[in-house]
Design a protein around this motif. Sequence first.
Motif, PDB file in Angstrom:
ATOM      1  N   SER A 200     -38.310  15.562  12.944  1.00 58.30           N
ATOM      2  CA  SER A 200     -38.639  16.990  12.792  1.00 58.30           C
ATOM      3  C   SER A 200     -38.339  17.534  11.398  1.00 58.30           C
ATOM      4  CB  SER A 200     -37.840  17.810  13.799  1.00 58.30           C
ATOM      5  OG  SER A 200     -36.485  17.808  13.397  1.00 58.30           O
ATOM      6  N   CYS A 201     -37.668  16.778  10.572  1.00 60.49           N
ATOM      7  CA  CYS A 201     -37.252  17.318   9.264  1.00 60.49           C
ATOM      8  C   CYS A 201     -38.486  17.643   8.411  1.00 60.49           C
ATOM      9  CB  CYS A 201     -36.354  16.320   8.544  1.00 60.49           C
ATOM     10  SG  CYS A 201     -35.916  16.895   6.904  1.00 60.49           S
ATOM     11  N   PRO A 202     -38.617  18.899   7.980  1.00 57.47           N
ATOM     12  CA  PRO A 202     -39.840  19.316   7.274  1.00 57.47           C
ATOM     13  C   PRO A 202     -40.051  18.605   5.940  1.00 57.47           C
ATOM     14  CG  PRO A 202     -38.462  21.231   7.846  1.00 57.47           C
ATOM     15  CD  PRO A 202     -37.665  20.011   8.156  1.00 57.47           C
ATOM     16  N   THR A 203     -38.990  18.080   5.342  1.00 53.65           N
ATOM     17  CA  THR A 203     -39.124  17.485   4.004  1.00 53.65           C
ATOM     18  C   THR A 203     -38.796  15.991   3.987  1.00 53.65           C
ATOM     19  OG1 THR A 203     -36.847  18.177   3.603  1.00 53.65           O
ATOM     20  CG2 THR A 203     -38.582  19.612   2.747  1.00 53.65           C
ATOM     21  N   GLY A 204     -38.607  15.402   5.155  1.00 54.43           N
ATOM     22  CA  GLY A 204     -38.268  13.969   5.192  1.00 54.43           C
ATOM     23  C   GLY A 204     -36.923  13.679   4.549  1.00 54.43           C
ATOM     24  N   ARG A 215     -31.257  15.973  -2.032  1.00 50.13           N
ATOM     25  CA  ARG A 215     -32.287  16.467  -2.966  1.00 50.13           C
ATOM     26  C   ARG A 215     -33.560  16.895  -2.245  1.00 50.13           C
ATOM     27  NH1 ARG A 215     -31.985  11.157  -6.548  1.00 50.13           N
ATOM     28  NH2 ARG A 215     -31.956  10.379  -4.401  1.00 50.13           N
ATOM     29  N   ARG A 216     -33.754  16.414  -1.027  1.00 45.33           N
ATOM     30  CA  ARG A 216     -34.942  16.787  -0.249  1.00 45.33           C
ATOM     31  C   ARG A 216     -34.618  17.830   0.828  1.00 45.33           C
ATOM     32  NH1 ARG A 216     -38.839  12.737  -0.923  1.00 45.33           N
ATOM     33  NH2 ARG A 216     -40.032  13.796   0.680  1.00 45.33           N
ATOM     34  N   CYS A 217     -33.331  18.103   1.017  1.00 51.82           N
ATOM     35  CA  CYS A 217     -32.916  18.926   2.170  1.00 51.82           C
ATOM     36  C   CYS A 217     -33.023  20.420   1.841  1.00 51.82           C
ATOM     37  CB  CYS A 217     -31.483  18.561   2.556  1.00 51.82           C
ATOM     38  SG  CYS A 217     -30.805  19.612   3.835  1.00 51.82           S
ATOM     39  N   ILE A 218     -33.631  21.167   2.729  1.00 49.54           N
ATOM     40  CA  ILE A 218     -33.851  22.599   2.494  1.00 49.54           C
ATOM     41  C   ILE A 218     -32.519  23.365   2.407  1.00 49.54           C
ATOM     42  CG2 ILE A 218     -34.878  24.711   3.493  1.00 49.54           C
ATOM     43  CD1 ILE A 218     -37.121  22.835   4.603  1.00 49.54           C
ATOM     44  N   SER A 219     -31.523  22.910   3.118  1.00 49.25           N
ATOM     45  CA  SER A 219     -30.205  23.561   3.008  1.00 49.25           C
ATOM     46  C   SER A 219     -29.692  23.444   1.579  1.00 49.25           C
ATOM     47  CB  SER A 219     -29.201  22.921   3.961  1.00 49.25           C
ATOM     48  OG  SER A 219     -29.434  23.386   5.248  1.00 49.25           O
ATOM     49  N   TYR A 220     -29.798  22.251   1.042  1.00 48.40           N
ATOM     50  CA  TYR A 220     -29.365  22.038  -0.352  1.00 48.40           C
ATOM     51  C   TYR A 220     -30.248  22.845  -1.313  1.00 48.40           C
ATOM     52  CZ  TYR A 220     -29.495  19.690  -4.908  1.00 48.40           C
ATOM     53  OH  TYR A 220     -29.517  19.430  -6.254  1.00 48.40           O
ATOM     54  N   LEU A 221     -31.544  22.761  -1.113  1.00 49.50           N
ATOM     55  CA  LEU A 221     -32.467  23.395  -2.068  1.00 49.50           C
ATOM     56  C   LEU A 221     -32.309  24.908  -2.103  1.00 49.50           C
ATOM     57  CD1 LEU A 221     -35.644  21.246  -1.283  1.00 49.50           C
ATOM     58  CD2 LEU A 221     -34.344  21.210  -3.422  1.00 49.50           C
ATOM     59  N   THR A 222     -32.015  25.517  -0.959  1.00 45.81           N
ATOM     60  CA  THR A 222     -31.920  26.983  -0.917  1.00 45.81           C
ATOM     61  C   THR A 222     -30.497  27.506  -1.144  1.00 45.81           C
ATOM     62  OG1 THR A 222     -31.725  26.926   1.493  1.00 45.81           O
ATOM     63  CG2 THR A 222     -33.938  27.303   0.601  1.00 45.81           C
ATOM     64  N   PRO A 230     -37.947  22.185  -6.778  1.00 41.65           N
ATOM     65  CA  PRO A 230     -39.108  21.352  -7.112  1.00 41.65           C
ATOM     66  C   PRO A 230     -40.344  21.789  -6.312  1.00 41.65           C
ATOM     67  CG  PRO A 230     -37.173  19.990  -6.754  1.00 41.65           C
ATOM     68  CD  PRO A 230     -36.790  21.393  -6.359  1.00 41.65           C
ATOM     69  N   GLU A 231     -41.469  21.840  -6.992  1.00 40.07           N
ATOM     70  CA  GLU A 231     -42.706  22.315  -6.353  1.00 40.07           C
ATOM     71  C   GLU A 231     -43.055  21.513  -5.102  1.00 40.07           C
ATOM     72  OE1 GLU A 231     -45.251  23.948 -10.124  1.00 40.07           O
ATOM     73  OE2 GLU A 231     -46.268  23.491  -8.234  1.00 40.07           O
ATOM     74  N   ALA A 232     -42.728  20.239  -5.137  1.00 39.32           N
ATOM     75  CA  ALA A 232     -43.089  19.349  -4.020  1.00 39.32           C
ATOM     76  C   ALA A 232     -42.524  19.843  -2.687  1.00 39.32           C
ATOM     77  CB  ALA A 232     -42.580  17.941  -4.305  1.00 39.32           C
ATOM     78  N   PHE A 233     -41.438  20.635  -2.719  1.00 39.49           N
ATOM     79  CA  PHE A 233     -40.801  21.049  -1.464  1.00 39.49           C
ATOM     80  C   PHE A 233     -41.048  22.523  -1.112  1.00 39.49           C
ATOM     81  CE2 PHE A 233     -37.953  17.652  -3.171  1.00 39.49           C
ATOM     82  CZ  PHE A 233     -38.381  16.662  -2.285  1.00 39.49           C
ATOM     83  N   ARG A 234     -41.679  23.249  -2.021  1.00 39.67           N
ATOM     84  CA  ARG A 234     -41.771  24.704  -1.795  1.00 39.67           C
ATOM     85  C   ARG A 234     -42.591  25.060  -0.555  1.00 39.67           C
ATOM     86  NH1 ARG A 234     -42.620  26.677  -8.049  1.00 39.67           N
ATOM     87  NH2 ARG A 234     -40.777  25.630  -8.868  1.00 39.67           N
ATOM     88  N   LYS A 235     -43.671  24.358  -0.330  1.00 36.17           N
ATOM     89  CA  LYS A 235     -44.489  24.684   0.849  1.00 36.17           C
ATOM     90  C   LYS A 235     -43.713  24.380   2.130  1.00 36.17           C
ATOM     91  CE  LYS A 235     -49.417  25.002   0.270  1.00 36.17           C
ATOM     92  NZ  LYS A 235     -49.271  26.356   0.763  1.00 36.17           N
ATOM     93  N   ALA A 236     -43.038  23.240   2.127  1.00 35.23           N
ATOM     94  CA  ALA A 236     -42.306  22.817   3.335  1.00 35.23           C
ATOM     95  C   ALA A 236     -41.148  23.762   3.661  1.00 35.23           C
ATOM     96  CB  ALA A 236     -41.783  21.392   3.140  1.00 35.23           C
ATOM     97  N   ILE A 241     -35.160  31.128   4.029  1.00 37.96           N
ATOM     98  CA  ILE A 241     -34.635  31.666   2.764  1.00 37.96           C
ATOM     99  C   ILE A 241     -33.170  31.306   2.544  1.00 37.96           C
ATOM    100  CG2 ILE A 241     -36.256  33.598   2.698  1.00 37.96           C
ATOM    101  CD1 ILE A 241     -33.749  35.370   3.467  1.00 37.96           C
ATOM    102  N   TYR A 242     -32.523  30.806   3.571  1.00 38.84           N
ATOM    103  CA  TYR A 242     -31.118  30.397   3.399  1.00 38.84           C
ATOM    104  C   TYR A 242     -30.812  29.334   4.443  1.00 38.84           C
ATOM    105  CZ  TYR A 242     -26.103  30.663   2.593  1.00 38.84           C
ATOM    106  OH  TYR A 242     -24.795  30.345   2.276  1.00 38.84           O
ATOM    107  N   GLY A 243     -30.843  28.082   3.989  1.00 39.66           N
ATOM    108  CA  GLY A 243     -30.523  26.979   4.899  1.00 39.66           C
ATOM    109  C   GLY A 243     -31.687  26.595   5.788  1.00 39.66           C
ATOM    110  N   CYS A 244     -31.418  25.672   6.673  1.00 43.37           N
ATOM    111  CA  CYS A 244     -32.437  25.129   7.573  1.00 43.37           C
ATOM    112  C   CYS A 244     -31.715  24.579   8.795  1.00 43.37           C
ATOM    113  CB  CYS A 244     -33.192  24.010   6.849  1.00 43.37           C
ATOM    114  SG  CYS A 244     -34.254  23.008   7.903  1.00 43.37           S
ATOM    115  N   ASP A 245     -32.323  24.775   9.945  1.00 47.01           N
ATOM    116  CA  ASP A 245     -31.689  24.309  11.191  1.00 47.01           C
ATOM    117  C   ASP A 245     -32.562  23.337  11.959  1.00 47.01           C
ATOM    118  OD1 ASP A 245     -29.409  25.960  10.965  1.00 47.01           O
ATOM    119  OD2 ASP A 245     -30.477  27.663  11.829  1.00 47.01           O
TER     120      ASP A 245
END
Length: 350
Positions: A200-204, A215-222, A230-236, A241-245
């Motif tokens: 289920s992870c949106p960014t693998g 580096r691919r995790c939305i929690s880290y990125l946000t 990185p643009e590669a993850f913005r759509k995913a 806006i803060y973290g990912c569950d």
Amino acid sequence: MPDSTSLRQLIAAEAKALGFSDVRIGPARIPESSRAELDAWLAEGCHGSMAYMERHADLRKDPALLVNGALSVICVRLPYWPAQATDADTQLRNTEGAYVSRYALGRDYHKVIRNRLQKLADALTKKFGSFNYRACTDSAPVMEVALASQAGLGWQGKHTLALNRTGSWYFLGELICDLPIEADPPIESHCGDCTRCIDSCPTGAITSAYKVDARRCISYLTIEHKGEIPEAFRKAIGNRIYGCDDCQLVCPWNRFTTDGDTEFAPRHNLDNASLLELYAWDETEFLNKMAGSAIRRIGFEQWQRNISVALGNATPTEPIINALNDKKAHASTLVKTHIEWALAQLTAPR
Ligand code: SF4
Ligand code: SF4
């Protein structure tokens, strides 16, 4: 020196009175396998820009470097599932709504847990005399999941978080101390053949079972990552806006969660706010409203960066395009870059 049984009895009673849902004792050492995993993870650069992970690796691998003569770790869990909040899936599907990770909807857990661990330490001191200790939550350089797993507080899930039969919507805390306390046995993993979190992870970001590439995790990125996303993850990223569950929302064990502590109930409607409503905050409003929240730690610039990305993923409307253009006029270079990306998404031919 107090006997282990009396210590365990007092710890169990105090932890319960302080609202911790579980408490287990483990040895103050990190298993060799966990230390090797941390080294390999760092060597691959999976920590991204979290340089402190590398800097404090030795401390992470040896609790005795944090507390002189450390013998035991009292590991606790505090539930945070905000049962009253707007349903997570509903909010994730609402592209004009802002999704905030469930753990950050209420008060900053760092303070709540540290205060309660301090009370636990005070109760032990009062009864048994002074001892060396340090109260930790995830801001201290501690391998929390490894410590919790060996103490039997849970097992490490394939998403790398700790869980037990009541799921993973729990904060972990540790009191590393020099008291000799009999340890609890570890518990068996019940992940079995399940791979839901990985799938289920949106960014693998869960690149294999038990391994997350930050580096691919939305929690880290946000949250952790300070610069450009990185643009590669913005759509995913969608409207997160803060973290990912996502990896926790799909976990079958989370059906059995207990309700969270009242400290973590949503504040300022963060569970169902619209992106535009939050984007309209100026810095003073952000700082005031986020006082006492973990979100304040990312600062206003990152907050705006994240919302700009989420707006780029929303259904295009005039108010959204206008808000981005208005913000662009006064935004920092970092935020402006993300606004430009968002506007390009919204105005691209569909
Ligand atoms: S938090 Fe989100 S992005 Fe990170 S591993 Fe879990 S599902 Fe993937
Ligand atoms: S989703 Fe499945 S594999 Fe992942 S942590 Fe939960 S039980 Fe384990």
